[in-house]
Design an enzyme around this catalytic site. Structure first.
Site, mmCIF file in Angstrom:
data_model
loop_
_atom_site.group_PDB
_atom_site.id
_atom_site.type_symbol
_atom_site.label_atom_id
_atom_site.label_comp_id
_atom_site.label_asym_id
_atom_site.label_seq_id
_atom_site.Cartn_x
_atom_site.Cartn_y
_atom_site.Cartn_z
ATOM 1 N N CYS A 3 16.904 -7.413 -7.089
ATOM 2 C CA CYS A 3 16.626 -7.128 -5.606
ATOM 3 C C CYS A 3 17.107 -7.944 -4.853
ATOM 4 C CB CYS A 3 15.129 -6.827 -5.413
ATOM 5 S SG CYS A 3 14.364 -5.910 -6.599
ATOM 6 N N HIS A 26 12.560 -6.587 1.835
ATOM 7 C CA HIS A 26 12.830 -6.038 0.660
ATOM 8 C C HIS A 26 11.597 -5.066 0.226
ATOM 9 C CE1 HIS A 26 13.375 -4.461 -3.417
ATOM 10 N NE2 HIS A 26 12.570 -5.536 -4.105
ATOM 11 N N ASN A 85 10.496 1.103 -4.890
ATOM 12 C CA ASN A 85 11.376 0.011 -4.915
ATOM 13 C C ASN A 85 12.546 0.382 -5.459
ATOM 14 O OD1 ASN A 85 12.542 -2.454 -5.586
ATOM 15 N ND2 ASN A 85 10.847 -3.366 -6.625
HETATM 16 N N1 ACO Z 1 -2.213 3.442 -12.451
HETATM 17 C C1 ACO Z 1 -3.615 2.829 -12.543
HETATM 18 N N2 ACO Z 1 -3.640 1.860 -13.149
HETATM 19 C C2 ACO Z 1 -2.699 0.944 -13.218
HETATM 20 C C3 ACO Z 1 -1.368 1.173 -13.046
HETATM 21 C C4 ACO Z 1 -1.434 2.473 -12.626
HETATM 22 N N3 ACO Z 1 0.085 2.955 -12.257
HETATM 23 N N4 ACO Z 1 -0.712 0.293 -13.109
HETATM 24 C C5 ACO Z 1 -1.646 -0.684 -13.650
HETATM 25 N N5 ACO Z 1 -2.775 -0.317 -13.631
HETATM 26 C C6 ACO Z 1 -3.962 -1.107 -14.153
HETATM 27 C C7 ACO Z 1 -3.813 -2.153 -15.140
HETATM 28 O O1 ACO Z 1 -3.618 -1.512 -16.434
HETATM 29 C C8 ACO Z 1 -4.803 -3.188 -14.937
HETATM 30 O O2 ACO Z 1 -6.108 -2.580 -15.658
HETATM 31 P P1 ACO Z 1 -6.900 -3.781 -16.359
HETATM 32 O O3 ACO Z 1 -7.515 -4.567 -15.288
HETATM 33 O O4 ACO Z 1 -7.863 -2.841 -16.872
HETATM 34 O O5 ACO Z 1 -6.015 -4.455 -17.343
HETATM 35 C C9 ACO Z 1 -4.977 -3.084 -13.023
HETATM 36 O O6 ACO Z 1 -4.454 -1.692 -12.947
HETATM 37 C C10 ACO Z 1 -4.009 -3.942 -12.669
HETATM 38 O O7 ACO Z 1 -4.756 -4.352 -11.638
HETATM 39 P P2 ACO Z 1 -4.241 -5.426 -10.601
HETATM 40 O O8 ACO Z 1 -3.590 -6.468 -11.199
HETATM 41 O O9 ACO Z 1 -5.306 -5.673 -9.594
HETATM 42 O O10 ACO Z 1 -3.017 -4.822 -9.845
HETATM 43 P P3 ACO Z 1 -2.207 -5.222 -8.710
HETATM 44 O O11 ACO Z 1 -3.208 -4.955 -7.494
HETATM 45 O O12 ACO Z 1 -1.721 -6.469 -8.925
HETATM 46 O O13 ACO Z 1 -1.078 -4.177 -8.511
HETATM 47 C C11 ACO Z 1 1.398 -4.384 -8.792
HETATM 48 C C12 ACO Z 1 0.006 -4.266 -9.411
HETATM 49 C C13 ACO Z 1 1.544 -2.886 -7.769
HETATM 50 C C14 ACO Z 1 2.417 -4.180 -9.924
HETATM 51 C C15 ACO Z 1 1.458 -5.586 -8.111
HETATM 52 O O14 ACO Z 1 1.223 -6.792 -8.858
HETATM 53 C C16 ACO Z 1 2.892 -5.706 -7.537
HETATM 54 O O15 ACO Z 1 3.305 -4.929 -6.686
HETATM 55 N N6 ACO Z 1 3.438 -6.952 -8.079
HETATM 56 C C17 ACO Z 1 5.049 -7.310 -7.360
HETATM 57 C C18 ACO Z 1 5.759 -6.174 -8.022
HETATM 58 C C19 ACO Z 1 7.209 -6.478 -7.526
HETATM 59 O O16 ACO Z 1 7.446 -6.545 -6.280
HETATM 60 N N7 ACO Z 1 8.156 -6.261 -8.411
HETATM 61 C C20 ACO Z 1 9.629 -5.932 -7.982
HETATM 62 C C21 ACO Z 1 10.350 -7.247 -8.145
HETATM 63 S S1 ACO Z 1 11.818 -7.209 -7.497
HETATM 64 C C22 ACO Z 1 12.914 -6.627 -8.620
HETATM 65 O O17 ACO Z 1 13.848 -7.470 -8.794
HETATM 66 C C23 ACO Z 1 12.670 -5.324 -9.421
#
Ligand code: ACO
Length: 315
Positions: A113, A241, A271
């Site tokens: 990214c 980003h 994203n």
């Molecule tokens: N729908 C429903 N539930 C979900 C989903 C979904 N799509 N995805 C995950 N969950 C669940 C998980 O299974 C987990 O459940 P559990 O607690 O029973 O195991 C729970 O939701 C996870 O909850 P949180 O950890 O509180 O989720 P969070 O608020 O951290 O959000 C997210 C997760 C959106 C992935 C966040 O951490 C994030 O945006 N991280 C950064 C991602 C990013 O920027 N990535 C790109 C990097 S750049 C690149 O180079 C590609």
């Protein structure tokens, strides 16, 4: 020292829109979960379009917007984690499709990214060294090919698209003063390549990436500001980003950046990795939210783990 300014922008996204509602019929998720955790409402995904189609259309739009002829382009870099083929590079096929000159560097650059920022910095260096006037920088991703559509942790986050800029280089322009960095890590975010036994899908430790972003985006912003000897108030627009709306919200809250000075289009595109920053730049220019003389601070972070920032002016 020669610097660059943005002269033209363009973008192209695939026609097919995949809503959260549609996704929730494939994996156990909901519009409410995706929207509240990420700010994403929908994403565009390729059906008939190729990576090359997106690159060509975004680049053509940027060249048109810049009001120059393709024959004036002096460098061509495509930031991407991967085009339709590893060889030829996407940038080489752009050279052919757009009829760019033969005697210019054309290559792809992968910094996940952060790719667009790395490519912008590389373009400034190449133009400064070659004496050529215009550079073409494209960020393009077809992430729908590498997403595991059964993994709700990742498949809801990503989208396809391309954004492009044409930059102009002149002796009297200030440098964009890019700040780029890397903390080598294959545990937070990875996409195995050919030759590895793992499935070729993006895997991510979301909470770890979130923490990384919340630490690095402000650090990167502050380094860019100090390099340019300016403050948050001196910047006309902040372009982040688009990985998660909550990351952007935390940063703008921390620096008290007013709503009219930043922009979120993650709701529409998800994203799009290296395409996300040029997609924002293109929409800002089209909507007249930035004009000649506007200075935008760009900040990106991504797999690697990588980060980058720069202060760039529009012509
Ligand atoms: N729908 C429903 N539930 C979900 C989903 C979904 N799509 N995805 C995950 N969950 C669940 C998980 O299974 C987990 O459940 P559990 O607690 O029973 O195991 C729970 O939701 C996870 O909850 P949180 O950890 O509180 O989720 P969070 O608020 O951290 O959000 C997210 C997760 C959106 C992935 C966040 O951490 C994030 O945006 N991280 C950064 C991602 C990013 O920027 N990535 C790109 C990097 S750049 C690149 O180079 C590609």
């Amino acid at each position: 020292m020669k610097g660059i300014k943005i002269r033209g922008t363009g973008r192209c996204v695939p026609q097919k829109v995949l809503s959260n509602e549609e996704l929730s019929r494939c994996v156990e998720t909901s519009d409410e979960w995706i929207l509240s955790r990420t700010g994403i409402r929908q994403r565009h995904v390729c059906t008939t379009e190729s990576h090359r189609d997106l690159c060509v259309q975004a680049a053509q739009a940027a060249i048109l917007d810049a009001g120059i002829d393709a024959s004036g382009i002096g460098t061509c870099i495509v930031a991407t984690i991967g085009g339709d083929t590893l060889v030829p590079a996407a940038a080489c096929m752009l050279q052919k499709e757009l009829g760019l000159p033969n005697d210019i560097p054309c290559f792809d650059l992968n910094a996940a990214c952060t790719g667009f920022l790395s490519a912008l910095h590389t373009t400034e260096c190449l133009l400064g060294a070659s004496g050529k006037k215009y550079g073409l920088v494209v960020g393009c991703e077809v992430l729908s090919r590498v997403v595991d559509w059964e993994d709700r942790n990742t498949c809801v986050l990503f989208g396809d698209g391309a954004g492009a800029v044409v930059v102009e280089c002149r002796e009297e322009f200030p440098s964009i003063g890019a700040v780029l960095g890397c903390r080598g890590d294959d545990t937070l975010l990875s996409l195995p390549g050919a030759g590895t036994k793992s499935p070729q899908h993006i895997s991510m430790e979301g909470a770890g990436v979130f923490r990384f972003a919340v630490e690095m985006v402000p650090r990167c912003m502050e380094r860019v500001l100090s390099k340019h000897r300016c403050t948050v108030e001196d910047v006309d627009f902040f372009v982040f980003h688009q990985a998660n709306a909550r990351i952007i919200d935390l940063v703008v809250h921390k620096y008290r950046i007013p709503q009219e000075k930043y922009y979120k289009n993650i709701g529409e595109y998800g994203n799009t990795s290296s395409a996300s920053i040029p997609l924002v730049l293109s929409e800002l220019k089209e909507k007249g939210m930035v004009t000649g003389g506007s200075r935008a601070l760009l900040v990106g972070f991504g797999g690697g783990m990588t980060w980058g920032g720069a202060l760039v002016e529009f012509l």
